[in-house]
Design a protein around this motif. Structure first.
Motif, mmCIF file in Angstrom:
data_model
loop_
_atom_site.group_PDB
_atom_site.id
_atom_site.type_symbol
_atom_site.label_atom_id
_atom_site.label_comp_id
_atom_site.label_asym_id
_atom_site.label_seq_id
_atom_site.Cartn_x
_atom_site.Cartn_y
_atom_site.Cartn_z
ATOM 1 N N LYS A 238 15.389 5.926 -8.753
ATOM 2 C CA LYS A 238 14.007 5.281 -9.167
ATOM 3 C C LYS A 238 14.235 3.756 -8.428
ATOM 4 O O LYS A 238 13.599 3.118 -7.762
ATOM 5 N N TRP A 242 12.338 1.602 -5.389
ATOM 6 C CA TRP A 242 11.674 0.566 -5.930
ATOM 7 C C TRP A 242 11.900 -1.065 -4.997
ATOM 8 O O TRP A 242 10.683 -1.355 -4.936
ATOM 9 N N CYS A 246 9.492 -2.281 -3.154
ATOM 10 C CA CYS A 246 9.366 -3.558 -2.797
ATOM 11 C C CYS A 246 10.043 -5.180 -1.502
ATOM 12 O O CYS A 246 9.187 -5.927 -1.397
ATOM 13 N N PHE A 268 6.031 6.862 -9.329
ATOM 14 C CA PHE A 268 5.115 5.859 -8.884
ATOM 15 C C PHE A 268 4.120 4.579 -9.831
ATOM 16 O O PHE A 268 4.608 3.649 -10.367
ATOM 17 N N LEU A 271 6.994 3.311 -12.686
ATOM 18 C CA LEU A 271 7.417 2.189 -12.111
ATOM 19 C C LEU A 271 6.765 1.154 -11.565
ATOM 20 O O LEU A 271 7.072 -0.420 -12.416
ATOM 21 N N ALA A 272 5.772 1.251 -11.224
ATOM 22 C CA ALA A 272 4.881 0.392 -11.111
ATOM 23 C C ALA A 272 4.215 -0.253 -12.494
ATOM 24 O O ALA A 272 3.866 -2.345 -12.765
ATOM 25 N N GLN A 275 6.654 -3.200 -14.253
ATOM 26 C CA GLN A 275 6.463 -4.555 -13.615
ATOM 27 C C GLN A 275 4.767 -5.002 -13.378
ATOM 28 O O GLN A 275 4.438 -5.788 -13.364
ATOM 29 N N TRP A 279 -0.839 0.775 -10.039
ATOM 30 C CA TRP A 279 0.085 2.052 -8.890
ATOM 31 C C TRP A 279 -1.617 2.275 -7.507
ATOM 32 O O TRP A 279 -1.410 2.158 -6.975
#
Ligand code: FAD
Length: 297
Positions: A238, A242, A246, A268, A271-272, A275, A279
């Motif tokens: 990941k 990622w 980015c 995803f 991961l989104a 932050q 997503w």
């Protein structure tokens, strides 16, 4: 703005169901081992004289002979082209497909019902004729810019267009400046199409600096192997994935059975979220730009 993809040659002839091209089977070989629960065959078709000039990521349609119960001809089934544009023999007159023999699981039926087109194709012999339409597809194509990072995600026969990508990149073009990461989900090592001892069409390019491939096995038979699905392999990597997203210069391609999308989205989404990002909004933007490409069936 949309990213620019490879262009489809204007000179290509495109065949329609009413007047298909009659191709000839050059060869048909099993890609899976005899003991494997599934059978996938690599079928090379002779398309010489057709005027077809396909590119990587396109599909062809096959019309099985015979009729439906309604008396109408069978509908065409699509198959991703697994060869790069010059074909597996470099003559630009062949197209390779890899076909899984499918049975329809009907709980009410006593016997498994063979899928029409896949069983027809898997039973073909060299020299047999096949009604072919296409080539089709204008989106699932490589980006023009070879510094783009490519994230390729496949399960099962979904590997077919990626074999075409990889062969085009390293055999026909010779290089790719961006990183290429292939995540491939299969049941067991016997079904690792193009990434095994007998057929290493994709694996052989892992010596290339920019290319890495990761396999996830969902049914393992010995303790050395770790069990998981394609999304687990993706999650293992990941950080790099990622970072590519980015950086912004990337294209994701997802191909295989429909069910795979959910697991990929979960990775995803997580991961989104970490932050503080949403997503679905990000993905919608990537789809619009041609950076998120899905071909599932
Ligand atoms: C763009 C696109 C690309 C495709 N590329 C490939 C390819 O490269 N190789 C390939 O083998 N197939 C590919 N397919 C699927 C293919 O078009 C057919 O759907 C498949 O061969 C089954 O057709 P059939 O006539 O044998 O089954 P049918 O008699 O039409 O019955 C269809 C049934 O088979 C199921 N089914 C379809 N595919 C699978 C599968 N792989 N595993 C388990 N069940 C399945 C369906 O859910 C449905 O229940 C692709 C489909 C699309 C839309």
């Amino acid at each position: 703005m949309k990213i620019k993809k490879y262009s489809i040659p204007e000179s290509t002839v495109i065949y329609k169901p009413k007047s298909p091209f009659i191709a000839r089977v050059i060869s048909t070989t099993a890609l899976t081992e005899a003991e494997s629960s599934d059978e996938v065959r690599n079928i090379i078709l002779d398309v010489s004289g057709s005027g077809i000039h396909y590119i990587e990521g396109q599909s062809i349609g096959i019309i099985p002979p015979g009729e439906r119960e309604t008396g109408k001809s069978h509908k065409a089934r699509l198959y991703s082209i697994a060869s790069a544009r010059t074909g597996d023999d470099g003559s630009s007159t062949t197209a390779t497909i890899c076909v899984k023999r499918v049975y329809n699981e009907d709980n009410m039926a006593e016997a498994k019902v063979p899928g029409i087109a896949s069983n027809y194709l898997c039973d073909l012999k060299p020299g047999d004729s096949v009604a072919l339409i296409g080539p089709n597809g204008r989106r699932f194509l490589l980006p023009d810019d070879d510094s783009t990072d490519l994230i390729l995600i496949a399960v099962g026969t979904g590997i077919a267009p990626f074999r075409a990508f990889i062969r085009h990149i390293f055999l026909e073009k010779g290089f790719w400046n961006g990183r290429i990461r292939l995540f491939y989900g299969i049941k067991n090592a016997m079904e690792a199409l193009f990434l095994n001892d007998q057929n290493d069409d994709i694996g052989q390019y892992m010596t290339q600096e920019t290319f890495e491939a990761f396999r996830a096995l969902s049914r393992v038979h010995n303790e050395d192997e770790e069990k998981g699905y394609v999304q687990h392999k993706l999650a293992e990597h990941k950080q790099e994935v990622w970072e590519m997203i980015c950086r912004g210069n990337f294209a994701v391609y997802i191909c295989g059975l429909k069910g795979m999308e959910e697991g990929v989205d979960e990775v995803f989404t997580t991961l989104a979220k970490q932050q503080g990002l949403d997503w679905p909004t990000m993905k919608a933007k990537f789809i619009k730009k041609g950076q998120w490409n899905t071909e599932v069936y």
